[in-house]
Design a protein around this motif. Structure first.
Motif, PDB file in Angstrom:
ATOM      1  N   THR A 160       1.002  -1.354  -0.072  1.00 35.27           N
ATOM      2  CA  THR A 160       0.065   0.223   0.114  1.00 35.27           C
ATOM      3  C   THR A 160       0.935   1.038  -0.113  1.00 35.27           C
ATOM      4  O   THR A 160       1.001   2.236  -0.977  1.00 35.27           O
ATOM      5  N   HIS A 161       1.653   0.899   0.913  1.00 34.48           N
ATOM      6  CA  HIS A 161       2.828   2.366   0.569  1.00 34.48           C
ATOM      7  C   HIS A 161       3.316   2.832  -0.261  1.00 34.48           C
ATOM      8  O   HIS A 161       3.500   3.297  -0.396  1.00 34.48           O
ATOM      9  N   ILE A 189       5.874   9.964  -7.162  1.00 37.87           N
ATOM     10  CA  ILE A 189       6.960   9.776  -6.996  1.00 37.87           C
ATOM     11  C   ILE A 189       8.124   9.797  -8.780  1.00 37.87           C
ATOM     12  O   ILE A 189       8.588  10.072  -9.378  1.00 37.87           O
ATOM     13  N   ALA A 190       7.390   8.436  -8.870  1.00 39.80           N
ATOM     14  CA  ALA A 190       8.075   8.298 -10.647  1.00 39.80           C
ATOM     15  C   ALA A 190       6.999   8.551 -12.009  1.00 39.80           C
ATOM     16  O   ALA A 190       8.025   9.053 -12.468  1.00 39.80           O
ATOM     17  N   LEU A 236       9.266  15.950 -14.589  1.00 48.64           N
ATOM     18  CA  LEU A 236      11.229  16.335 -14.353  1.00 48.64           C
ATOM     19  C   LEU A 236      12.053  16.548 -15.390  1.00 48.64           C
ATOM     20  O   LEU A 236      12.820  17.139 -15.855  1.00 48.64           O
ATOM     21  N   ILE A 237      11.982  15.580 -15.777  1.00 39.10           N
ATOM     22  CA  ILE A 237      13.243  14.454 -16.828  1.00 39.10           C
ATOM     23  C   ILE A 237      13.014  15.689 -17.869  1.00 39.10           C
ATOM     24  O   ILE A 237      13.509  15.900 -19.235  1.00 39.10           O
TER      25      ILE A 237
END
Length: 47
Positions: free
Chosen positions: A6-7, A15-16, A22-23
């Motif tokens: 779950t986390h 995050i991915a 950003l890239i």
């Protein structure tokens, strides 16, 4: 064990996606900076 999954699902995916975006944006910002520099040189040459 299910708590770990779950986390990972709740934190890993955002995050991915953030890293991917950003890239992609970094390359576009570099191109934009180069274009602005070329435009500045063109304006200076007109003066």
């Amino acid at each position: 064990m299910e708590e770990i999954y779950t986390h990972v699902a709740n934190l890993g995916f955002p995050i991915a996606v953030s890293i991917y975006l950003l890239i992609r944006i970094e390359g576009k910002l570099e191109k934009l900076s180069a274009s602005i520099n070329e435009l500045t040189k063109a304006i200076v040459s007109l003066k």
